[in-house]
Design a protein around this motif. Structure first.
Motif, PDB file in Angstrom:
ATOM      1  N   VAL A  81     112.937 108.721  82.446  1.00 14.36           N
ATOM      2  CA  VAL A  81     111.477 108.779  82.528  1.00 14.36           C
ATOM      3  C   VAL A  81     111.059 110.243  82.581  1.00 14.36           C
ATOM      4  CG1 VAL A  81     109.467 108.271  83.965  1.00 14.36           C
ATOM      5  CG2 VAL A  81     111.247 106.536  83.658  1.00 14.36           C
ATOM      6  N   LEU A  82     110.184 110.647  81.664  1.00 20.11           N
ATOM      7  CA  LEU A  82     109.747 112.037  81.571  1.00 20.11           C
ATOM      8  C   LEU A  82     108.296 112.137  82.027  1.00 20.11           C
ATOM      9  CD1 LEU A  82     111.344 112.771  78.097  1.00 20.11           C
ATOM     10  CD2 LEU A  82     112.265 113.391  80.341  1.00 20.11           C
ATOM     11  N   THR A  83     108.039 112.965  83.029  1.00 18.57           N
ATOM     12  CA  THR A  83     106.692 113.044  83.591  1.00 18.57           C
ATOM     13  C   THR A  83     105.750 113.843  82.700  1.00 18.57           C
ATOM     14  OG1 THR A  83     107.270 114.980  84.941  1.00 18.57           O
ATOM     15  CG2 THR A  83     107.551 112.792  85.953  1.00 18.57           C
ATOM     16  N   HIS A  84     106.256 114.869  82.003  1.00 17.25           N
ATOM     17  CA  HIS A  84     105.421 115.662  81.092  1.00 17.25           C
ATOM     18  C   HIS A  84     106.312 116.525  80.209  1.00 17.25           C
ATOM     19  CE1 HIS A  84     106.050 118.378  84.529  1.00 17.25           C
ATOM     20  NE2 HIS A  84     105.792 119.386  83.718  1.00 17.25           N
ATOM     21  N   GLY A  85     105.682 117.262  79.293  1.00 15.18           N
ATOM     22  CA  GLY A  85     106.435 117.894  78.218  1.00 15.18           C
ATOM     23  C   GLY A  85     106.830 119.339  78.390  1.00 15.18           C
ATOM     24  N   HIS A  86     106.878 119.866  79.599  1.00 11.14           N
ATOM     25  CA  HIS A  86     107.320 121.246  79.806  1.00 11.14           C
ATOM     26  C   HIS A  86     108.844 121.344  79.754  1.00 11.14           C
ATOM     27  CE1 HIS A  86     103.347 122.674  81.845  1.00 11.14           C
ATOM     28  NE2 HIS A  86     103.373 122.961  80.559  1.00 11.14           N
ATOM     29  N   GLU A  87     109.331 122.523  79.321  1.00 12.82           N
ATOM     30  CA  GLU A  87     110.764 122.718  79.138  1.00 12.82           C
ATOM     31  C   GLU A  87     111.560 122.468  80.415  1.00 12.82           C
ATOM     32  OE1 GLU A  87     112.852 123.712  76.406  1.00 12.82           O
ATOM     33  OE2 GLU A  87     111.105 122.857  75.420  1.00 12.82           O
ATOM     34  N   ASP A  88     110.977 122.822  81.566  1.00 12.01           N
ATOM     35  CA  ASP A  88     111.727 122.637  82.811  1.00 12.01           C
ATOM     36  C   ASP A  88     111.795 121.169  83.234  1.00 12.01           C
ATOM     37  OD1 ASP A  88     108.968 122.772  83.341  1.00 12.01           O
ATOM     38  OD2 ASP A  88     109.273 123.431  85.398  1.00 12.01           O
ATOM     39  N   HIS A  89     111.217 120.285  82.396  1.00 14.12           N
ATOM     40  CA  HIS A  89     111.309 118.841  82.651  1.00 14.12           C
ATOM     41  C   HIS A  89     111.920 118.061  81.485  1.00 14.12           C
ATOM     42  CE1 HIS A  89     108.899 118.681  86.446  1.00 14.12           C
ATOM     43  NE2 HIS A  89     108.559 119.874  85.994  1.00 14.12           N
ATOM     44  N   ILE A  90     111.930 118.643  80.289  1.00 16.27           N
ATOM     45  CA  ILE A  90     112.486 117.922  79.124  1.00 16.27           C
ATOM     46  C   ILE A  90     113.580 118.698  78.393  1.00 16.27           C
ATOM     47  CG2 ILE A  90     110.284 116.729  78.735  1.00 16.27           C
ATOM     48  CD1 ILE A  90     109.901 118.558  76.235  1.00 16.27           C
ATOM     49  N   GLY A  91     113.767 119.970  78.717  1.00 17.38           N
ATOM     50  CA  GLY A  91     114.638 120.822  77.903  1.00 17.38           C
ATOM     51  C   GLY A  91     116.097 120.427  77.868  1.00 17.38           C
ATOM     52  N   ALA A  92     116.580 119.723  78.902  1.00 16.14           N
ATOM     53  CA  ALA A  92     117.994 119.338  78.944  1.00 16.14           C
ATOM     54  C   ALA A  92     118.252 117.949  78.380  1.00 16.14           C
ATOM     55  CB  ALA A  92     118.514 119.415  80.381  1.00 16.14           C
ATOM     56  N   VAL A  93     117.195 117.259  77.932  1.00 12.42           N
ATOM     57  CA  VAL A  93     117.373 115.909  77.385  1.00 12.42           C
ATOM     58  C   VAL A  93     118.399 115.882  76.240  1.00 12.42           C
ATOM     59  CG1 VAL A  93     116.221 114.043  76.120  1.00 12.42           C
ATOM     60  CG2 VAL A  93     115.137 115.019  78.145  1.00 12.42           C
ATOM     61  N   PRO A  94     118.347 116.813  75.284  1.00 10.01           N
ATOM     62  CA  PRO A  94     119.340 116.753  74.199  1.00 10.01           C
ATOM     63  C   PRO A  94     120.777 116.819  74.699  1.00 10.01           C
ATOM     64  CG  PRO A  94     117.571 118.295  73.638  1.00 10.01           C
ATOM     65  CD  PRO A  94     117.383 117.920  75.076  1.00 10.01           C
ATOM     66  N   TYR A  95     121.018 117.548  75.769  1.00  8.20           N
ATOM     67  CA  TYR A  95     122.381 117.728  76.269  1.00  8.20           C
ATOM     68  C   TYR A  95     122.868 116.485  77.005  1.00  8.20           C
ATOM     69  CZ  TYR A  95     121.339 122.494  74.977  1.00  8.20           C
ATOM     70  OH  TYR A  95     120.983 123.612  74.262  1.00  8.20           O
ATOM     71  N   LEU A  96     121.956 115.734  77.623  1.00  7.57           N
ATOM     72  CA  LEU A  96     122.349 114.459  78.227  1.00  7.57           C
ATOM     73  C   LEU A  96     122.548 113.400  77.150  1.00  7.57           C
ATOM     74  CD1 LEU A  96     122.943 112.782  80.705  1.00  7.57           C
ATOM     75  CD2 LEU A  96     120.491 112.442  81.048  1.00  7.57           C
ATOM     76  N   LEU A  97     121.670 113.403  76.131  1.00  4.80           N
ATOM     77  CA  LEU A  97     121.816 112.408  75.055  1.00  4.80           C
ATOM     78  C   LEU A  97     123.025 112.686  74.170  1.00  4.80           C
ATOM     79  CD1 LEU A  97     118.217 111.452  73.869  1.00  4.80           C
ATOM     80  CD2 LEU A  97     119.630 110.491  75.681  1.00  4.80           C
ATOM     81  N   ARG A  98     123.538 113.891  74.192  1.00  8.82           N
ATOM     82  CA  ARG A  98     124.797 114.143  73.481  1.00  8.82           C
ATOM     83  C   ARG A  98     125.912 113.263  74.046  1.00  8.82           C
ATOM     84  NH1 ARG A  98     125.906 120.659  72.955  1.00  8.82           N
ATOM     85  NH2 ARG A  98     124.216 121.189  71.504  1.00  8.82           N
ATOM     86  N   LEU A  99     125.840 112.991  75.354  1.00 16.12           N
ATOM     87  CA  LEU A  99     126.861 112.179  76.017  1.00 16.12           C
ATOM     88  C   LEU A  99     126.664 110.698  75.727  1.00 16.12           C
ATOM     89  CD1 LEU A  99     126.849 113.995  79.497  1.00 16.12           C
ATOM     90  CD2 LEU A  99     128.289 114.465  77.501  1.00 16.12           C
TER      91      LEU A  99
END
Length: 561
Positions: A81-99
């Motif tokens: 669940v993403l609260t908003h679109g700032h990098e300090d809240h969404i920037g690591a999503v690609p690295y978790l989805l890589r897994l």
């Protein structure tokens, strides 16, 4: 208040009927926000952001949350669940989805659009679920209701999580702007409603908890922006965050009123504002926006540029302009508007850019000399309102350095939350809600994970220490050739220094020490190459520390012949 302890054990298994919160970032730092909620063997991730490196982390591009605590439980994750679109809240999503690329992403329309653009660069096609305020979604055992909150980016959401073990309200980043540009206020009626239902654990933004009073509304800076437009003789260059849609909107409106054309500079600025405009969050006035390539055909007093670089980032457009390394040549009569806050740690970089621009003849307007920025976070007065409206049973301050968390905890206690129900935790400290009471249950490993070029997690503190030494002290290499049978010196020592202020002739003084150290080693029958190199390192290091008060990196090379 419950305090974390450096010797906390690993947490035991979550008791049946309990709710667990594992903060993997954002507590004790501003950035890298990520919380994992657990109940009945299932996990819900709230936000997954990055932290930007400081001067003590040379060469690092990004800092990620440490996923090791959940790496073997990816199948248990019901959604991010993403609260908003700032990098300090969404920037690591690609690295978790890589897994695990099929973990569902849940967020507002703009938030998901920004994440999807980021994931496209990583060649990941996510499964997404768009929600808006008032929506309620069942994500495994987690019943999530989404609540509108106001922030410095549109479409921010708080999330109220219902489980059989209790309820949790996570504000994300928020403030209470009563006159927002988009008319979308923080929904205090919804906060009151869930407060009446009962909030067992309240996770609330601490960033501005030390700031008394109320955060000023975004519209308050319009007068300062208009004043800049009225006074500017030539071009106006505005630097702000590439996600600050409201700030860009005010600049576009001011440009329309003053008859100026606007060009956007910087890949992230062009991308994010393009997304915001396509989705209707940014209103671009007719015939105001032009391509940056057409600026040369326009008079200087009809030009506005909106660019990145408000934090002094070396490769951003504004820094390159200050260094005369950009197609835009800043000069006498130009006005530069830094329409952003000063993130702690970036002061020197920002002042360096300001000085560079002023040296070129530009007038620089910034937060220090004009009201050109307001915060996106709730100040102490707003937080007090929240506590009094929600009346939570337990509180866990999030999103901030330790001083921010403590200030937020004090506010909660001042409104009547019992001190033993206010949990102060840092990254990795596990908090369990059992029988309505929140307590520290242990800690999981939660170090920094560095993105270093194409490497993720390979860089460590030893590597960064070597880089700091090379940057601050330089290095000295010593090459010696020894006879493999007798240990006597055949050639050398040859000494090369880089980044050391003294001339190379001074190193003639250390040669006798190196020869003496090697002779002593040979007399003791030491023939191991590594031990000989260590003897050279000790001799050179001891001499440099005593003679010239420096501790450079010493690279000894012993070659056997």
């Amino acid at each position: 208040m419950s305090h974390p302890h450096p010797e906390l054990p690993l947490p035991p298994a979550l008791p049946a009927g309990g709710l667990r919160v594992i903060p993997l970032g954002g507590l004790g730092e501003v950035g890298r926000n990520m919380a994992v909620v657990e109940h009945d063997g299932q996990l819900l991730v709230i936000d997954c952001g990055v932290l930007f490196p400081d001067d003590s982390q040379p060469g690092v591009d990004l800092i990620l949350p440490d996923f090791s605590a959940i790496e073997d439980r990816l199948e248990d994750i019901q959604a991010i669940v993403l609260t908003h679109g700032h990098e300090d809240h969404i920037g690591a999503v690609p690295y978790l989805l890589r897994l695990k690329p099929d973990i569902p992403l849940v967020g507002s329309q703009l938030t998901l659009a920004l994440v999807e653009a980021k994931l496209k660069e990583h060649r990941i096609t996510p499964y997404t679920l768009a929600v808006r305020e008032g929506d309620r979604e069942r994500l495994g055992v987690f019943d999530c209701e989404f609540i509108a909150v106001n922030h410095s980016i549109p479409d921010a959401l708080a999330v109220f999580v219902r489980t059989p073990a209790g309820t949790l309200l996570h504000t994300g980043d928020f403030k209470m702007d009563q006159l927002p540009l988009d008319g979308r206020i923080t929904d205090l009626r919804a906060f009151a409603r869930v407060g009446e239902e009962g909030v067992d654990l309240f996770l609330t933004d601490s960033t501005n908890a030390e700031v008394p009073g109320f955060t000023a509304p975004e519209k308050d800076i319009q007068a300062a922006i208009d004043a800049v437009f009225r006074a500017a003789e030539r071009r106006i260059i505005v630097a702000c965050f590439s996600s600050h849609v409201h700030r860009v909107q005010q600049v576009l409106d001011a440009a329309e009123r003053s008859g100026r054309k606007v060009a956007m500079v910087g890949r992230s600025m062009v991308r994010n504002m393009g997304i915001a405009a396509d989705l209707g969050y940014l209103r671009v006035p007719d015939r105001v926006l032009v391509d940056v390539k057409k600026l040369d055909t326009l008079p200087d007093d009809e030009v506005v540029l909106i660019c990145t670089g408000s934090q002094g980032e070396p490769m951003a457009a504004l820094s390159r302009m200050a260094n005369r390394d950009h197609r835009i040549d800043v000069g006498q009569g130009d006005t530069v508007l830094l329409a952003s806050s000063l993130i702690p740690g970036n002061e020197h970089a920002v002042y360096r850019v300001i000085n560079g621009l002023m040296r070129l003849g530009a007038e620089v307007v910034h937060k220090g000399n004009a009201k050109v920025h307001v915060s996106g976070h709730a100040s102490a007065g707003e937080l007090l309102y929240c506590y009094n409206i929600v009346r939570p049973r337990n509180v866990m301050p999030v999103h901030g350095e330790w001083r921010h968390l403590v200030a937020n905890a004090d506010l909660a206690i001042a409104t009547g939350v019992p001190a033993d129900r206010v949990v102060l935790a840092e990254d990795g400290v596990v908090v369990d809600l059992v029988d309505g009471v929140a307590r520290v249950a242990g800690a999981v490993p939660c170090g920094y994970v560095y993105v270093d070029g194409s490497n993720v997690g390979e860089a460590d503190e030893d590597l960064l220490k070597d880089r700091r030494i090379l940057r601050d002290e330089g290095f000295v290499s010593v090459i010696v050739v020894v006879d493999s049978s007798t240990g006597s010196i055949v050639a050398g020592p040859h000494i090369t220094a880089r980044g050391v202020a003294e001339g190379e002739e001074i190193f003639e003084q250390v040669r006798p020490r190196i020869l003496e150290a090697l002779a002593e080693a040979a007399a003791k029958g030491v023939g191991d190459q590594h031990q000989l190199q260590q003897a050279v390192r000790r001799a050179v290091g001891g001499w440099m520390g005593g003679k010239i008060r420096r501790r450079p990196m010493i690279i000894p090379v012993v070659i056997e012949a």
